[in-house]
Design an enzyme around this catalytic site. Structure first.
Site, PDB file in Angstrom:
ATOM      1  N   ASN A 108       0.793  -1.221   0.000  1.00  0.00           N
ATOM      2  CA  ASN A 108       0.000   0.000   0.000  1.00  0.00           C
ATOM      3  C   ASN A 108       0.828   1.276   0.000  1.00  0.00           C
ATOM      4  OD1 ASN A 108      -2.645   1.520   0.585  1.00  0.00           O
ATOM      5  ND2 ASN A 108      -1.363   2.136   2.314  1.00  0.00           N
ATOM      6  N   ASP A 198      -8.331   5.625   0.840  1.00  0.00           N
ATOM      7  CA  ASP A 198      -7.173   5.186   0.074  1.00  0.00           C
ATOM      8  C   ASP A 198      -5.894   5.531   0.830  1.00  0.00           C
ATOM      9  OD1 ASP A 198      -5.114   4.736  -1.707  1.00  0.00           O
ATOM     10  OD2 ASP A 198      -5.952   5.912  -3.335  1.00  0.00           O
ATOM     11  N   ASP A 204       1.715   7.133  -0.688  1.00  0.00           N
ATOM     12  CA  ASP A 204       0.644   6.212  -1.058  1.00  0.00           C
ATOM     13  C   ASP A 204       0.846   5.712  -2.484  1.00  0.00           C
ATOM     14  OD1 ASP A 204      -2.075   5.108  -0.359  1.00  0.00           O
ATOM     15  OD2 ASP A 204      -2.579   6.195  -2.188  1.00  0.00           O
ATOM     16  N   ASP A 206       0.242   4.374  -6.074  1.00  0.00           N
ATOM     17  CA  ASP A 206      -0.845   4.528  -7.037  1.00  0.00           C
ATOM     18  C   ASP A 206      -1.125   3.192  -7.714  1.00  0.00           C
ATOM     19  OD1 ASP A 206      -2.701   5.236  -8.883  1.00  0.00           O
ATOM     20  OD2 ASP A 206      -1.471   6.717  -9.930  1.00  0.00           O
ATOM     21  N   ASP A 208      -3.587   2.325  -9.391  1.00  0.00           N
ATOM     22  CA  ASP A 208      -4.297   2.431 -10.658  1.00  0.00           C
ATOM     23  C   ASP A 208      -3.349   2.678 -11.829  1.00  0.00           C
ATOM     24  OD1 ASP A 208      -6.828   2.128  -9.460  1.00  0.00           O
ATOM     25  OD2 ASP A 208      -6.872   4.252  -8.923  1.00  0.00           O
ATOM     26  N   ASP A 235      -1.684  -6.956   3.727  1.00  0.00           N
ATOM     27  CA  ASP A 235      -1.824  -5.883   4.703  1.00  0.00           C
ATOM     28  C   ASP A 235      -2.732  -4.770   4.176  1.00  0.00           C
ATOM     29  OD1 ASP A 235      -0.840  -4.556   7.224  1.00  0.00           O
ATOM     30  OD2 ASP A 235      -0.100  -3.080   5.773  1.00  0.00           O
ATOM     31  N   HIS A 239      -7.583  -0.111   2.273  1.00  0.00           N
ATOM     32  CA  HIS A 239      -7.025   1.084   1.640  1.00  0.00           C
ATOM     33  C   HIS A 239      -6.596   0.822   0.195  1.00  0.00           C
ATOM     34  CE1 HIS A 239      -6.855   2.638   5.748  1.00  0.00           C
ATOM     35  NE2 HIS A 239      -6.315   1.472   6.078  1.00  0.00           N
ATOM     36  N   GLU A 265      -6.241  -8.262   5.458  1.00  0.00           N
ATOM     37  CA  GLU A 265      -6.591  -7.531   6.673  1.00  0.00           C
ATOM     38  C   GLU A 265      -7.458  -6.330   6.277  1.00  0.00           C
ATOM     39  OE1 GLU A 265      -4.517  -4.564   9.926  1.00  0.00           O
ATOM     40  OE2 GLU A 265      -4.013  -4.610   7.803  1.00  0.00           O
ATOM     41  N   ASP A 406     -26.023 -16.090  29.935  1.00  0.00           N
ATOM     42  CA  ASP A 406     -24.843 -16.332  30.766  1.00  0.00           C
ATOM     43  C   ASP A 406     -24.371 -17.785  30.706  1.00  0.00           C
ATOM     44  OD1 ASP A 406     -27.002 -17.382  32.098  1.00  0.00           O
ATOM     45  OD2 ASP A 406     -26.560 -16.463  34.039  1.00  0.00           O
TER      46      ASP A 406
END
Length: 499
Positions: A108, A198, A204, A206, A208, A235, A239, A265, A406
């Site tokens: 990421n 994101d 970060d 890219d 795309d 991971d 995002h 995750e 319980d």
């Protein structure tokens, strides 16, 4: 991909505060026989590549994916866990025991850049990244990754401003914020938390950009070919765009010719979000974060606890084949940003719920199994016994009695294939003794079943397979057929009411 292991069991083989002594790969290699003996079918190892903090980096502040502890970068050759040679040796040692290895893949973001670049950027509202603040302005971003210590070995790709969508720091003015580069857009297939989630940290990536996708596919094929790992833990997928991972995993499976089990995750308590990310393709499994929070809230609820709803809203309750269940992990442990540590009194109950039921693929946290003083995590004494019961006896039809807030219970009937198997489990928060009438199947008629966890006691199964099982005042009780209870490798934990 679908989980195809019967009573499979995953180990998260690290925690956040392991000693940065470079010995972890060696330790895991030595422990490989024990992993097999205790029934683990896969071992999730921490990120193996160089992070921004060098030998101190846990692995999530990724600097260079190609450096597995081989090059003098960020102040060290080795990573926190050891060298490339030691990593490959640990993977091989674990696999030699018939246990699969899962590699931690972090695609990421990048951190610890070698230099800055000027770029026109738009500051975004940190609480709603779809909204802009002011006009675009020039910033100096840490986006130049040249990897001088590697000097072009293994791969010559250098990362720069066009490979990223944004950063959180402007060196020009010394200010922090969420800065999206003009001409770039946040991915649209991510969590809508904060408007668009994101951006997480660092530079970060890219996903795309076609060149970036090609580079990450090139790296993945090299890494999987070199290490021979059997699967991946992905991971921070909330995002990252779904389409990226659908494409990347398909490429990796084609390149390796393996099923390549993958678990992502996606950190959300909303099971609908998890199901949306999985989609119809089911290209990966996901960690059951909603179930973890059910455990956490139950452990801190005091008198408000209602065990009948402990599985409500969980991934394992609606899509068990893609659910990797867990109690705690490196993010939920004490002193972490996502700290939500399940209270010690409830951990045995939580582990019983993921280990002794038929649905889901459970993951045991190393800290809970061994106890790690550096992490302020005590061992869960009951865990090894619960693992053995799963490995040897928790098979066959499951019957549930989730009918009292319980006091809940379930049974496993066992199968002929697994010998004298089967189990009966009770979870109680009731003061004093409690009992529940439960059925273990007519095939067990006339048998004596013995409590192996909780309090000392036996029951006799009636002609139709029913018996009144007692907690004796313990919070967790587990009964097994007496013929097998006497042959446990683990020591039964008895006479611990209200522990």
């Amino acid at each position: 991909m679908a989980i195809n292991t019967k009573n499979g069991l995953m180990l998260q083989a690290f925690s956040w505060y392991l000693p940065a002594d470079g010995q972890h790969w060696r330790r895991l290699a030595k422990m490989a026989p024990r992993f097999a003996e205790e029934g683990f079918t896969s071992v999730w190892m921490p990120p193996a590549y160089k992070g921004q903090a060098g030998a101190e980096d846990v692995g999530y502040g990724v600097y260079d994916l190609w450096d597995l502890g081989e090059f003098d970068q960020k102040g060290s050759v080795r990573t926190k866990y050891g060298t490339r040679h030691e990593y490959l040796a640990a993977v091989h040692a674990i696999q030699e025991q018939g246990v699969n290895v899962l590699a931690d893949v972090v695609l990421n973001h990048r951190m610890g850049a070698d230099g800055t670049q000027l770029v026109l950027a738009q500051e975004c509202d940190a609480q709603d990244r779809t909204k802009s603040i002011g006009e675009p302005r020039e910033i100096r971003a840490y986006t130049r990754f040249e990897f001088p210590g590697r000097a072009g070995k293994l791969d010559r790709y250098q990362w720069g401003i066009t490979d990223f969508t944004g950063v959180d720091y402007d060196e020009l003015e010394g200010t922090t914020g969420v800065y999206r580069f003009v001409g770039k857009e946040w991915s649209h297939e991510v969590s809508d938390e904060l408007g668009n989630y994101d951006y997480l940290m660092g530079a970060d990536v890219d996903l795309d950009d076609p060149r970036v996708r090609a580079q990450l596919a090139t790296w993945g094929a090299w890494y999987l070919g070199l290490t021979g790992v059997d699967g991946v833990r992905l991971d921070a997928v909330k995002h990252m765009s779904r389409s990226f991972y659908l494409d990347w995993l398909a490429r990796m499976r084609e390149k390796t010719g393996k099923e390549l089990f993958a678990v992502g995750e996606y950190w959300s308590q909303n099971v609908g979000e998890l199901r949306g990310y999985l989609g119809r393709e089911g290209a990966m499994s996901l960690f059951d974060v909603p179930l973890h929070f059910n455990f956490y809230h139950a452990s801190t609820a005091g008198d408000d606890i209602d065990l009948t709803h402990i599985l409500d809203g969980s991934l394992v309750s609606v899509d068990p084949i893609h659910a990797v269940t867990f109690v705690d992990n490196h993010d939920t442990q004490p002193d972490q940003a996502l700290e939500s540590t399940v209270e010690p009194w409830f951990k045995p109950l939580a582990y019983a719920l993921i280990l002794l039921r038929e649905a889901g693929y459970p993951c045991v946290f190393m800290g809970d199994l061994f106890g790690l003083p550096n992490d302020q995590i005590p061992a869960v004494p009951e865990l090894e016994l619960l693992m053995e019961v799963r490995r040897r006896f928790a098979y066959g039809e499951q019957r549930d009695w989730f009918d009292e807030k319980d006091l809940i219970g379930w049974t496993r009937e066992g199968t002929a294939r697994h010998g004298v198997s089967g189990a009966a489990v009770l979870l109680s928060t009731r003061a004093g003794n409690a009992t529940k009438l439960m059925c273990v199947g007519a095939g067990h008629a006339g048998e004596t079943w013995r409590c192996v966890l909780g309090v000392d006691g036996t029951v006799t199964i009636d002609s139709e397979g029913w018996a009144e099982f007692s907690t004796g005042g313990a919070r967790l009780t587990v009964y097994l057929p007496a013929a097998t209870a006497d042959k446990l490798d683990s020591i039964p934990i008895l006479v611990r009411p209200e522990a």
